[in-house]
Design a protein around this motif. Structure first.
Motif, short mmCIF file in Angstrom:
data_model
loop_
_atom_site.label_atom_id
_atom_site.label_comp_id
_atom_site.label_asym_id
_atom_site.label_seq_id
_atom_site.Cartn_x
_atom_site.Cartn_y
_atom_site.Cartn_z
N GLU A 27 1.84 20.15 -4.90
CA GLU A 27 1.29 19.70 -6.17
C GLU A 27 0.62 18.34 -6.04
N SER A 28 0.99 17.60 -4.99
CA SER A 28 0.39 16.28 -4.75
C SER A 28 0.09 16.15 -3.26
N PRO A 29 -0.80 15.25 -2.91
CA PRO A 29 -1.23 15.14 -1.51
C PRO A 29 -0.19 14.48 -0.61
N ARG A 30 -0.38 14.66 0.68
CA ARG A 30 0.42 13.95 1.68
C ARG A 30 -0.17 12.55 1.78
N THR A 31 0.60 11.54 1.42
CA THR A 31 0.11 10.17 1.48
C THR A 31 0.31 9.60 2.88
N PHE A 32 -0.39 8.51 3.15
CA PHE A 32 -0.29 7.86 4.46
C PHE A 32 1.14 7.36 4.69
N ASP A 58 -8.00 10.39 -3.70
CA ASP A 58 -7.80 8.95 -3.52
C ASP A 58 -7.84 8.52 -2.06
N SER A 59 -7.97 7.22 -1.85
CA SER A 59 -8.20 6.64 -0.52
C SER A 59 -7.01 6.69 0.43
N HIS A 60 -5.80 6.75 -0.09
CA HIS A 60 -4.62 6.61 0.76
C HIS A 60 -3.84 7.91 0.90
N ALA A 61 -4.57 9.00 0.74
CA ALA A 61 -3.97 10.33 0.88
C ALA A 61 -4.82 11.14 1.86
N ASP A 64 2.66 3.87 9.65
CA ASP A 64 1.78 3.70 10.80
C ASP A 64 0.32 3.96 10.43
N GLU A 65 0.09 4.96 9.60
CA GLU A 65 -1.27 5.26 9.16
C GLU A 65 -1.81 4.14 8.26
N ILE A 66 -0.95 3.54 7.47
CA ILE A 66 -1.37 2.41 6.64
C ILE A 66 -1.76 1.23 7.52
N LEU A 91 0.83 -1.22 0.00
CA LEU A 91 0.00 0.00 0.00
C LEU A 91 0.86 1.26 0.00
N HIS A 92 2.00 1.21 0.62
CA HIS A 92 2.90 2.36 0.61
C HIS A 92 3.35 2.65 -0.83
#
Length: 115
Positions: free
Chosen positions: A84-89, A68-71, A92-94, A57-58
């Protein structure tokens, strides 16, 4: 651990090696939809391959867009206006995400193990 869950864990070991490989996850993870990536990660997670699920998932999350679901949701207070792009998980968050998503899968696995 019952014989059934041990067999299931062993059956998923080859998939855990493939999808849990960092290069595979980084190079191919973003090509899967969030739902597809989740299905693979949850199957790995509930069969005892948590690290492989997190790695997968990372790698998938590296290609996330804002919706999206993982951001993380857009948050101007955290400086997202300049991104320009989101902070992804993170990892630990995953793990927390997988734990929250795994309920139905775990119920099925428990039923299988009891058989």
């Amino acid at each position: 651990m019952s014989t059934n869950t041990t067999l299931l864990r062993e059956a998923f070991r080859p998939l855990a090696r493939v999808f849990g490989d960092g290069m595979t996850a980084d190079h191919t993870g973003s090509k899967f939809t969030c739902n597809e990536a989740d299905e693979i990660a949850l199957a790995l997670y509930v069969t005892g391959h948590e690290d492989a699920a997190v790695t997968w998932l990372h790698g998938h999350a590296d290609g996330e867009d804002w919706e999206d679901s993982h951001a993380h949701e857009y948050d101007q207070a955290k400086g997202d206006a300049n991104r320009e792009s989101p902070r992804t998980f993170d990892e630990d968050e995953i793990r927390e995400y997988l734990l929250g998503q795994s309920g139905d899968y775990l119920k099925t696995l428990i039923a299988f193990a009891a058989a």
